[in-house]
Design a protein around this motif. Structure first.
Motif, mmCIF file in Angstrom:
data_model
loop_
_atom_site.group_PDB
_atom_site.id
_atom_site.type_symbol
_atom_site.label_atom_id
_atom_site.label_comp_id
_atom_site.label_asym_id
_atom_site.label_seq_id
_atom_site.Cartn_x
_atom_site.Cartn_y
_atom_site.Cartn_z
ATOM 1 N N ASN A 42 0.636 -1.172 0.179
ATOM 2 C CA ASN A 42 0.172 0.233 0.260
ATOM 3 C C ASN A 42 1.008 0.772 -0.021
ATOM 4 O OD1 ASN A 42 -2.621 1.740 0.060
ATOM 5 N ND2 ASN A 42 -1.922 1.967 2.549
ATOM 6 N N SER A 69 -4.681 4.875 -0.262
ATOM 7 C CA SER A 69 -5.006 4.519 1.531
ATOM 8 C C SER A 69 -5.834 4.246 1.586
ATOM 9 C CB SER A 69 -6.341 5.852 1.606
ATOM 10 O OG SER A 69 -7.173 6.150 2.304
ATOM 11 N N THR A 77 3.246 -4.657 3.461
ATOM 12 C CA THR A 77 3.892 -3.440 3.399
ATOM 13 C C THR A 77 2.983 -2.266 3.202
ATOM 14 O OG1 THR A 77 5.320 -4.845 2.457
ATOM 15 C CG2 THR A 77 6.208 -2.623 2.015
ATOM 16 N N ASN A 78 3.476 -1.474 4.326
ATOM 17 C CA ASN A 78 2.584 0.174 4.283
ATOM 18 C C ASN A 78 3.455 0.497 3.625
ATOM 19 O OD1 ASN A 78 0.378 1.528 3.653
ATOM 20 N ND2 ASN A 78 0.640 2.693 5.565
ATOM 21 N N GLN A 79 3.971 1.595 2.697
ATOM 22 C CA GLN A 79 5.207 2.116 2.257
ATOM 23 C C GLN A 79 4.981 3.581 2.276
ATOM 24 O OE1 GLN A 79 4.533 1.550 -2.171
ATOM 25 N NE2 GLN A 79 5.663 0.020 -2.174
ATOM 26 N N GLY A 95 1.626 6.133 2.498
ATOM 27 C CA GLY A 95 0.761 4.948 2.159
ATOM 28 C C GLY A 95 0.133 4.935 4.158
ATOM 29 N N THR A 96 -1.378 5.447 4.047
ATOM 30 C CA THR A 96 -2.232 4.689 5.278
ATOM 31 C C THR A 96 -3.217 3.155 5.508
ATOM 32 O OG1 THR A 96 -4.177 6.514 4.765
ATOM 33 C CG2 THR A 96 -2.044 7.536 5.701
ATOM 34 N N ILE A 97 -3.574 3.010 6.663
ATOM 35 C CA ILE A 97 -4.466 2.136 6.681
ATOM 36 C C ILE A 97 -5.228 2.298 7.641
ATOM 37 C CG2 ILE A 97 -4.380 -0.515 6.954
ATOM 38 C CD1 ILE A 97 -1.660 -1.244 5.923
#
Length: 154
Positions: A121, A124, A144-146, A149-151
C-alpha cells in the motif's frame, strides 16, 4: 494476450470473463443490490484486475471486488474501490497493490481468506465500519505500507 479493457459505465456490476482485465480511467462499475458485488471473479481462474477508474458497491453488505479464489488486484493512482461492505475480498489469498493516489474503502478495506496474501500500500486503505479493520489477512502473508501510505480502521 492483452486482456479486456472496460470503459464506460456499468451499473449492475460485472463478472470477469477474460484474464487479465483493466478498468480504464473512464470506467465506472457499480452495483446497488443488497449483498451485491461490483466486480466478481468466479472460480476457475486466478484473476488479475487493474483498476484505473471507479468501482462502487453502495448497498448493505455489498463488496467492491470479490475473487472466488486467489488473484491480484492492482489499484492505480486515481483508482478508487469503495463499498458499503468489504472493499476487496480475496477468498483464496493473493496480492493487492494500492498505488499512491489509490483508495480502497469499505466496512473492512481489504480482506484475504483461506491462503496467504500480500498487500502493498502506497495509497489509502480504510475501514468505514464500526469495530472494523482497514486490512484483514486471515491466513498469513505480508503487509508493506510504503511511505505516504495509510491503513486506517476503528
Amino acid at each position: 494476450m492483452p486482456g479486456t479493457i472496460i470503459g464506460g459505465t456499468y451499473t449492475t456490476g460485472v463478472t470477469l470473463l477474460t484474464n487479465p482485465t483493466t478498468i480504464a480511467a473512464t470506467g465506472y462499475v457499480s452495483n446497488t443490490a443488497t449483498n451485491g458485488i461490483a466486480v466478481s471473479g468466479p472460480t476457475g481462474t486466478a484473476w488479475t484486475l487493474t483498476n484505473q477508474g471507479l468501482i462502487s458497491e453502495t448497498a448493505s453488505g455489498g463488496i467492491g471486488v470479490s475473487f472466488a479464489q486467489s488473484g491480484t488486484v492492482i489499484n492505480t493512482s486515481g483508482g478508487m474501490i469503495t463499498a458499503a461492505g468489504d472493499g476487496v475480498v480475496l477468498n483464496g489469498g493473493g496480492v493487492v497493490t494500492n498505488a499512491s493516489g489509490g483508495t480502497i474503502t469499505g466496512a473492512l478495506g481489504v480482506e484475504a481468506n483461506n491462503a496467504a496474501a500480500t498487500v502493498v500500500n502506497a495509497g489509502s486503505i480504510g475501514a468505514t465500519g464500526a469495530a472494523a479493520a482497514g486490512l484483514q489477512v486471515s491466513d498469513g502473508g505480508q503487509v508493506t505500507n510504503q511511505s505516504g501510505g495509510t491503513i486506517t480502521g476503528y
